[in-house]
Design an enzyme around this catalytic site. Structure first.
Site, short mmCIF file in Angstrom:
data_model
loop_
_atom_site.label_atom_id
_atom_site.label_comp_id
_atom_site.label_asym_id
_atom_site.label_seq_id
_atom_site.Cartn_x
_atom_site.Cartn_y
_atom_site.Cartn_z
N TRP A 97 51.98 23.49 17.56
CA TRP A 97 52.30 24.27 19.37
C TRP A 97 52.09 25.92 18.91
O TRP A 97 51.48 26.43 20.27
CB TRP A 97 52.85 23.63 19.67
CG TRP A 97 54.54 23.37 19.42
CD1 TRP A 97 54.87 24.75 20.00
CD2 TRP A 97 55.48 23.04 18.50
NE1 TRP A 97 56.57 24.98 20.06
CE2 TRP A 97 56.55 23.36 19.13
CE3 TRP A 97 55.78 21.93 18.45
CZ2 TRP A 97 57.48 23.75 18.08
CZ3 TRP A 97 56.07 21.27 17.76
CH2 TRP A 97 57.18 22.26 17.43
N GLU A 146 57.79 22.81 25.09
CA GLU A 146 58.51 23.69 25.98
C GLU A 146 59.05 22.82 26.57
O GLU A 146 61.03 22.95 26.57
CB GLU A 146 58.42 24.78 26.75
CG GLU A 146 57.80 26.02 25.98
CD GLU A 146 59.47 26.30 25.48
OE1 GLU A 146 60.29 26.22 25.14
OE2 GLU A 146 58.08 27.27 24.16
N GLN A 170 65.57 19.87 25.26
CA GLN A 170 67.37 18.84 24.37
C GLN A 170 66.74 18.41 22.98
O GLN A 170 66.98 17.73 22.55
CB GLN A 170 67.25 17.59 25.06
CG GLN A 170 67.22 17.40 26.34
CD GLN A 170 68.51 18.43 27.02
OE1 GLN A 170 69.18 18.19 26.63
NE2 GLN A 170 68.58 18.47 28.26
N THR A 171 65.37 18.95 22.69
CA THR A 171 65.10 18.82 21.32
C THR A 171 65.22 19.67 20.31
O THR A 171 64.20 20.79 19.95
CB THR A 171 64.12 17.69 21.21
OG1 THR A 171 63.80 16.60 21.98
CG2 THR A 171 63.70 16.89 19.82
N TYR A 216 64.12 29.41 32.56
CA TYR A 216 63.50 29.56 30.90
C TYR A 216 62.54 28.65 30.70
O TYR A 216 61.78 29.58 29.77
CB TYR A 216 64.74 27.88 30.06
CG TYR A 216 64.37 28.26 28.54
CD1 TYR A 216 64.52 29.37 27.36
CD2 TYR A 216 63.73 27.37 28.44
CE1 TYR A 216 63.95 29.22 26.64
CE2 TYR A 216 63.22 27.05 27.36
CZ TYR A 216 62.86 27.84 26.15
OH TYR A 216 62.62 28.35 24.83
N ASP A 227 67.78 31.07 26.45
CA ASP A 227 68.53 29.85 26.05
C ASP A 227 69.65 29.71 24.94
O ASP A 227 70.44 31.10 24.83
CB ASP A 227 67.36 29.14 25.53
CG ASP A 227 67.11 28.84 23.88
OD1 ASP A 227 67.52 30.84 23.53
OD2 ASP A 227 67.24 28.78 23.59
N CYS A 253 73.93 44.74 14.70
CA CYS A 253 74.85 44.11 15.14
C CYS A 253 76.22 44.57 15.02
O CYS A 253 77.18 44.19 13.95
CB CYS A 253 74.51 42.66 14.19
SG CYS A 253 76.19 40.90 14.15
N SER A 309 74.78 12.16 26.26
CA SER A 309 75.58 13.43 26.76
C SER A 309 76.86 13.59 26.88
O SER A 309 78.13 14.23 26.33
CB SER A 309 74.89 14.29 26.92
OG SER A 309 74.53 13.67 28.07
FE1 SF4 Z 1 73.80 37.10 13.59
FE2 SF4 Z 1 74.69 38.05 11.16
FE3 SF4 Z 1 72.42 38.98 12.12
FE4 SF4 Z 1 74.32 39.30 13.76
S1 SF4 Z 1 74.08 39.45 11.43
S2 SF4 Z 1 73.40 38.32 14.70
S3 SF4 Z 1 75.89 37.19 13.60
S4 SF4 Z 1 73.22 36.50 11.91
#
Ligand code: SF4
Length: 370
Positions: free
Chosen positions: A31, A44, A49-50, A127, A145, A215, A310
């Site tokens: 898709w 979507e 749920q999948t 969403y 999500d 991050c 569930s």
């Molecule tokens: Fe996720 Fe690690 Fe990437 Fe951070 S560095 S977004 S924790 S995969």
């Protein structure tokens, strides 16, 4: 909470890194990149749920049966449920049928473009409306999500419970700021794909993550998997359920579940939950009286399967039984019929009954009658 998300330069850099990773690493699906709003809508709804990797064959089967929204809109509900078989949460299929009919009558068969128009359609929440409007039409709506929540929790080291409305709203603000306005649909898919393939719940692959330099969980924590904050899991109740393979001559009885309940409209081997102090045989006799108002003779146990929903689990015990007296009536079910076992494939069954049918198809007796 927001740290670098307020800096324009940082956001641009993040978007470029993420999209470049996505362009080279996205999984190919039936898709994606079709640009067909009907396909995107169907995918979507299935994805609610999948998982992507489990969905391909279901998507292809559905689109083969209903190649256009007009085909879907003109279908009988039974046929839609059959094409949805195995995906669970069947209210999604019924809502799709309602939506298809509405789109054909009100929008001339074209899935609407805007977030607000989409949100008005049955089975489409915030969403899904954001996903369809951005992926199919390039509108700048951000998605949030489970995958996006996990990625954002870690990128910005958000340790509050994302289930709380205020935290969710803050995350949505971040997602909106990060969205790359030139490619909103790709950006939404990229951040979800990162969550599904790299920033996974238990084993994130931080060493190959394209955005690790941004991050905070990776830079500041020993273990990023402590985020997002998890809710304590409730233990699921486990019920014993008995169902009958009830024979009359060479046919067996199947019953249709009431439209409005769980698994509404699907067909099943009739039976129900065991009550306290009841044997399996007594349970089956009672259930058949309550649901169909006729009498059976219960014979041998045939097979048992475990199945998880569930909110609860069941062990389903299948017994062989024979019709004894009375005329079946749809008292606690929507409908019933006697069918030859070679017609199982003409009806939509829930997954637990499909497991039983799979078992039956492999027994010597059934091999000879199928
Ligand atoms: Fe996720 Fe690690 Fe990437 Fe951070 S560095 S977004 S924790 S995969």
């Amino acid at each position: 909470m927001n740290s670098w998300v307020s800096g324009c330069e940082d956001r641009i850099q993040f978007g470029l890194k993420l999209l470049s990773w996505y362009d080279s690493n996205k999984r190919s699906t039936a898709w994606r990149d079709t640009g067909n709003p009907y396909h995107i809508w169907v995918s979507e709804i299935m994805l609610q749920q999948t998982r992507v990797d489990q969905m391909e064959s279901y998507f292809t089967r559905f689109i083969n049966v209903f190649p256009t929204i007009e085909d879907l809109a003109s279908a009988e509900e039974d046929k839609v449920l059959k094409a949805w078989e195995g995906l669970g949460y069947y209210s999604r299929a019924r809502n799709m049928l309602k939506t298809a009919r509405e789109v054909v009558t009100k929008f001339n068969g074209k899935i609407p473009e805007t977030y607000d128009q989409l949100l008005d359609l049955p089975g489409i929440g915030p969403y899904t409306a954001a996903a369809i409007s951005s992926i199919a039409y390039g509108h700048g709506n951000a998605v949030l999500d489970g995958n996006v929540v996990r990625v954002l929790s870690r990128l910005f080291k958000i340790s509050s419970d994302p289930g709380k409305t205020m935290i969710k709203a803050e995350m949505m603000e971040i997602a909106k700021k990060l969205l790359v306005s030139e490619r909103p649909g790709d950006f939404n898919q990229a951040i979800m794909e990162l969550g599904a393939c790299v920033c996974t719940p238990k084993t994130p692959k931080c060493n190959v993550c394209a955005v690790s330099s941004k991050c905070r969980a990776y830079i500041e924590l020993d273990d990023p998997t402590i985020l997002p904050k998890k809710k304590k899991k409730k233990l699921k109740p486990h019920y014993q359920v008995v169902a009958g393979l009830i024979w009359r001559d060479y046919e067996v009885l199947i019953a249709q579940r009431p439209e409005n309940g769980m698994l509404g409209g699907l067909w099943e081997f009739p039976g129900g939950k065991q009550e306290e102090g009841e044997s399996f045989e007594e349970c089956l006799i009672r259930e058949i009286r309550e649901e169909l108002d006729f009498e059976i003779v219960v014979e041998d146990p045939l097979h048992s399967i475990d199945h998880s929903y569930s909110h609860f689990k069941i062990t389903l015990h299948l017994y062989c039984a024979r019709y004894f007296s009375g005329r079946p009536k749809a008292v606690g079910c929507a409908d019933w019929c006697w069918i030859s076992p070679d017609r199982f494939d003409d009806f939509a069954f829930p997954k637990s009954d499909l497991k039983i049918i799979d078992y039956l198809k492999n027994t010597e007796y059934f091999k000879s009658v199928l």
